[in-house]
Design an enzyme around this catalytic site. Sequence first.
Site, short mmCIF file in Angstrom:
data_model
loop_
_atom_site.label_atom_id
_atom_site.label_comp_id
_atom_site.label_asym_id
_atom_site.label_seq_id
_atom_site.Cartn_x
_atom_site.Cartn_y
_atom_site.Cartn_z
N ALA A 398 0.83 -1.20 0.00
CA ALA A 398 0.00 0.00 0.00
C ALA A 398 0.87 1.25 0.00
O ALA A 398 1.96 1.28 0.55
CB ALA A 398 -0.92 0.00 1.22
N CYS A 399 0.35 2.30 -0.64
CA CYS A 399 1.00 3.60 -0.60
C CYS A 399 -0.07 4.68 -0.66
O CYS A 399 -1.27 4.39 -0.58
CB CYS A 399 2.01 3.76 -1.74
SG CYS A 399 1.28 3.86 -3.39
N ASP A 400 0.36 5.90 -0.81
CA ASP A 400 -0.54 7.03 -0.73
C ASP A 400 -1.66 6.95 -1.78
O ASP A 400 -2.84 7.07 -1.46
CB ASP A 400 0.26 8.32 -0.95
CG ASP A 400 -0.43 9.53 -0.37
OD1 ASP A 400 -1.25 9.37 0.54
OD2 ASP A 400 -0.15 10.65 -0.83
N SER A 406 3.79 1.48 -4.39
CA SER A 406 3.19 0.20 -4.00
C SER A 406 3.06 -0.74 -5.20
O SER A 406 3.25 -1.95 -5.07
CB SER A 406 1.82 0.42 -3.36
OG SER A 406 0.91 0.99 -4.27
N ILE A 432 -3.86 3.11 0.67
CA ILE A 432 -3.99 2.67 2.05
C ILE A 432 -5.45 2.48 2.45
O ILE A 432 -5.81 1.49 3.10
CB ILE A 432 -3.29 3.66 3.00
CG1 ILE A 432 -1.78 3.56 2.81
CG2 ILE A 432 -3.65 3.39 4.46
CD1 ILE A 432 -0.98 4.53 3.65
#
Length: 483
Positions: A398-400, A406, A432
């Site tokens: 997960a990332c922003d 991600s 996320i």
Amino acid sequence: MSDQIPMQDSTAPKSSIRAKIQAMGGFLTNMVLPNIGAFIAWGLLTALFIESGWLPNEHLAELVGPTITFLLPLLLAYTGGWMVGGRRGAVMGSIGAIGLIIGSDIPMFLGAMLIGPLGGLIIKKFDNLLHNRIPAGFEMIVNNFSIGILGFFLMLLSYTTIGPIIQAANEGVTVAIEALVATGFLPLLSLINEPAKVLFLNNVIDQGIYYPLGLQQSLEVGQSIYFVVASNPGPGLGLLLAYTFFGNKIARRTAPGAIVIHFFGGIHELYFPYVLMKPLTILGVIAGGMAGIATFQLFDAGLVAGPSPGSIFAYLALTPRGNFTGIILGVIAATVVSFIVTSIILRLDRRTEDDEKGLMESIDKSKQMKQEGKQAMGTTAAAGSTSATGPINKIAFACDAGAGSSAMGATTFRKKMQKADVEGIECKHYRIEDIPRDSDIIVVHKNLADRARMSYEDYEIIPIDNYIGDPKLEELLERLKDS
């Protein structure tokens, strides 16, 4: 034990504030990201057909104004409303946005990013209030008229009150930044931009401030420097080059791969961990950012739209006629200055201890600065959740925004699992807030771990420093082999 409690309490508010700001930036990003294609289409219209464009065409140039005035803000409002209230929220957000658009003299991007989610929230609250209270057979009439009536009032409120307030605020910010431009101190923005990027707060600045101002200026003069004050790939490239030549063994091995993804792929998150390894190197990217902005100013250079991702290819594609020299020199200047300053820092900070040990020490220092993550986990152990005890079927990177670092991390890790003959485990990337609840392991950059724990505190979260060759990912792979 008693020594640890005050430390956790004192750092927890900082963690909460930073995580919430990151979440706000992520929300803005996820309003903008699905519509980037429309922004690029408008940028190409501007670059090609306005009077100073590559192929001036008065007839086709008539598309430029309505596109930026109506289409782009409505898309933002529709997306923001959808994110909060689904399809009905998207319609409500769009109704509210048209009031802003018609009642203002500037492109209402900031307004659209506020009114869209507000419209979604209003209809969501209304639907929750009437849940299971609508008589059978009246569902359609209530659903249709609720949006119609609430949307009507939101449109009037936007037109008469919200729009003028947002326009006044926008003009205030514009005047302040234009005053900074007039004084020649625009490069000082790098003092804010570069540290914010490393802390994953760049989306708040880019999508919340620079992009709306840039689009407004681009409509007026055909280009804007605001699109390049924070997105320049040069500072990150210079830092990674310095690590390639003067970093420790691990950095020299991983930095070249990070250069390709950062500079050509436009995923700037790849250089953030290298700054965190040696925080003093932030001076290098700040100096590089300043040099780049000063060069852009000197040549009066800018882009026609926001480069997303911040790849050199996106830069060149969105450069208007007559600006290539300034844009290219701005990137080169940022790269050279960042490389020189970072190289000096690395050379002065050469360590005699084992490279790998030095890296682990820097990681430990970062963990000490993130003690709030331990409190969020309800434990004084090292950052990260306790290991999952059952079988592992799904791993979520997960990332922003769920589409940059991600995606790269998930793809790289899948390839490693294939080489290791690890089968039957799903590995995908998400933003996320969209991580599936049936995930067994969540992998995020350590600076986003607190934000992930806000929604997934009972899950196993693996905070990493680097998406390329991070020791924790290697440990996870070994764990999967043994399972």
